[in-house]
Design a protein around this motif. Structure first.
Motif, PDB file in Angstrom:
ATOM      1  N   THR A  40       0.728  -1.199   0.103  1.00  0.00           N
ATOM      2  CA  THR A  40       0.074  -0.108   0.008  1.00  0.00           C
ATOM      3  C   THR A  40       0.937   1.468   0.002  1.00  0.00           C
ATOM      4  O   THR A  40       0.358   2.217  -0.596  1.00  0.00           O
ATOM      5  CB  THR A  40      -1.077   0.083   1.246  1.00  0.00           C
ATOM      6  OG1 THR A  40      -1.810  -1.277   1.208  1.00  0.00           O
ATOM      7  CG2 THR A  40      -1.769   1.370   1.202  1.00  0.00           C
ATOM      8  N   ASN A  59       0.152   6.979  -1.965  1.00  0.00           N
ATOM      9  CA  ASN A  59      -1.103   6.330  -2.959  1.00  0.00           C
ATOM     10  C   ASN A  59      -2.295   6.880  -2.200  1.00  0.00           C
ATOM     11  O   ASN A  59      -3.404   7.152  -2.740  1.00  0.00           O
ATOM     12  CB  ASN A  59      -0.804   4.856  -2.504  1.00  0.00           C
ATOM     13  CG  ASN A  59       0.314   4.293  -3.647  1.00  0.00           C
ATOM     14  OD1 ASN A  59       0.501   4.752  -4.664  1.00  0.00           O
ATOM     15  ND2 ASN A  59       1.019   3.356  -3.248  1.00  0.00           N
ATOM     16  N   LEU A  60      -2.285   6.970  -0.705  1.00  0.00           N
ATOM     17  CA  LEU A  60      -3.461   7.216  -0.122  1.00  0.00           C
ATOM     18  C   LEU A  60      -4.047   8.707  -0.153  1.00  0.00           C
ATOM     19  O   LEU A  60      -4.989   8.780  -0.427  1.00  0.00           O
ATOM     20  CB  LEU A  60      -3.160   6.777   1.459  1.00  0.00           C
ATOM     21  CG  LEU A  60      -3.344   5.310   1.756  1.00  0.00           C
ATOM     22  CD1 LEU A  60      -2.870   5.204   3.325  1.00  0.00           C
ATOM     23  CD2 LEU A  60      -4.516   4.609   1.483  1.00  0.00           C
ATOM     24  N   THR A 268      -3.513  -1.874  -4.428  1.00  0.00           N
ATOM     25  CA  THR A 268      -3.555  -2.525  -3.014  1.00  0.00           C
ATOM     26  C   THR A 268      -3.902  -1.279  -1.793  1.00  0.00           C
ATOM     27  O   THR A 268      -4.649  -1.616  -0.863  1.00  0.00           O
ATOM     28  CB  THR A 268      -2.101  -2.949  -2.579  1.00  0.00           C
ATOM     29  OG1 THR A 268      -1.244  -2.044  -2.503  1.00  0.00           O
ATOM     30  CG2 THR A 268      -1.825  -4.284  -3.171  1.00  0.00           C
ATOM     31  N   ALA A 269      -3.567  -0.035  -2.292  1.00  0.00           N
ATOM     32  CA  ALA A 269      -3.918   0.933  -1.200  1.00  0.00           C
ATOM     33  C   ALA A 269      -5.519   1.016  -1.427  1.00  0.00           C
ATOM     34  O   ALA A 269      -6.272   1.367  -0.319  1.00  0.00           O
ATOM     35  CB  ALA A 269      -3.388   2.294  -1.576  1.00  0.00           C
ATOM     36  N   MET A 272      -7.137  -1.731   0.698  1.00  0.00           N
ATOM     37  CA  MET A 272      -7.221  -1.589   1.952  1.00  0.00           C
ATOM     38  C   MET A 272      -8.271  -0.899   2.344  1.00  0.00           C
ATOM     39  O   MET A 272      -8.930  -0.941   3.326  1.00  0.00           O
ATOM     40  CB  MET A 272      -5.823  -1.082   2.464  1.00  0.00           C
ATOM     41  CG  MET A 272      -4.656  -2.061   2.492  1.00  0.00           C
ATOM     42  SD  MET A 272      -4.841  -3.498   3.545  1.00  0.00           S
ATOM     43  CE  MET A 272      -3.843  -4.716   2.859  1.00  0.00           C
TER      44      MET A 272
END
Length: 296
Positions: A40, A59-60, A268-269, A272
């Motif tokens: 992430t 990424n977030l 993947t971020a 999650m």
């Protein structure tokens, strides 16, 4: 110091029967989860783990500030989940009530309503794609009914309802079996006592049957809400997220980000965030419905 033979035997049995399942669970579920948590915070193309570049919260930050398409898919999936859960459980509970009576054909009908759940999601989606595009179009030409002549998978609104229809058709039969099992377990004495006291069918259903089958309702709401949120195969085979990205689910959005665009870190971020949202919603639903359960 001698070991207790009984305790040694119990430990050996637990190791033999639980051990393989635990190992596979750790390898297939737990390890990929923690690997996904790590990726992430990286920029990675999914090919060579050595090339994964640590980027921290980039990424977030991108998902929360710049990725409007992800939040469009999140809103679509949320609406889909709410509508599908309500309609699926309403249809399943109604079928369960009807098929819990002493009908000669009830076993056959139960099998018929359960069969759609056996068909795989992708295959089912392609079957319904043909029905929506060719079948309904032909019926519209023959009958003149405007409902059949709609572009079911061609507009955002009709595409949404098209996916809902297929999801309910596939899932209601499975939930029906769970409701039937719960209805069979309702004590006949309570139903007879309620009727003797003058309760109507609606009052018996609302005040006796529903409270006693709340564990089944909890399970069915949990299964339908989690399955609706994770819906991928029907979305891919029916609309592929179209028209445009109007009917793209979160699962399809994550799949395209990671496997099509080769941006596994960003994918993947999103996964999650998706996991946390699904966990929060399903846990809240279970806690609320658990409080309403009673014992016979």
């Amino acid at each position: 110091m001698r070991k207790n033979p009984k305790r040694w035997s119990e430990w050996l049995q637990q190791t033999v029967f639980v051990g393989p399942g635990l190992v596979f669970f750790l390898l297939i579920v737990v390890a990929p989860f923690f690997m996904g948590f790590y990726y992430t915070f990286t920029e990675w193309n999914g090919l060579d783990p050595a090339n994964a570049k640590w980027t921290g919260l980039n990424n977030l930050q991108w998902v929360f500030t710049d990725d409007s398409r992800f939040w469009l898919s999140f809103w679509f999936t949320t609406r889909f989940m709410i509508v599908s859960v309500v309609l699926t459980n309403a249809a399943a509970f109604t079928l369960a009530l009807m098929l819990n009576r002493r009908l000669k054909t009830r076993n056959v009908l139960r099998t018929v309503f359960f069969l759609p759940n056996v068909i795989g999601g992708l295959l089912l989606g392609y079957i319904w794609y043909f029905i929506f595009v060719r079948g309904f179009g032909t019926l519209g030409e023959k009958t003149g009914f405007g409902w059949f002549e709609l572009s079911w998978l061609g507009t955002p609104n009709t595409a949404f309802w098209g996916i809902v229809i297929v999801f309910v058709w596939q899932t209601a039969g499975y939930m029906m079996i769970i409701y039937i099992a719960a209805l069979v377990g309702v004590p006949k004495e309570l139903l007879e006592a309620a009727k003797i006291d003058g309760a109507s069918r609606g009052q018996v259903l609302r005040s006796v049957i529903v409270p006693l089958i709340m564990p089944a309702i909890t399970v069915c709401l949990f299964l339908t809400s989690s399955n609706a949120f994770k819906m991928f195969d029907l979305n891919l085979s029916l609309t592929s997220g179209g028209p445009g990205y109007a009917s793209e689910s979160i699962a399809l959005n994550i799949y395209r980000e990671g496997l099509v665009n080769n941006r596994y870190g960003l994918g993947t971020a999103k996964a999650m965030i998706f996991f946390i949202a699904v966990a929060a919603i399903t846990v809240t639903q279970v806690l609320i419905t658990k409080k309403r359960e009673v014992e016979a």
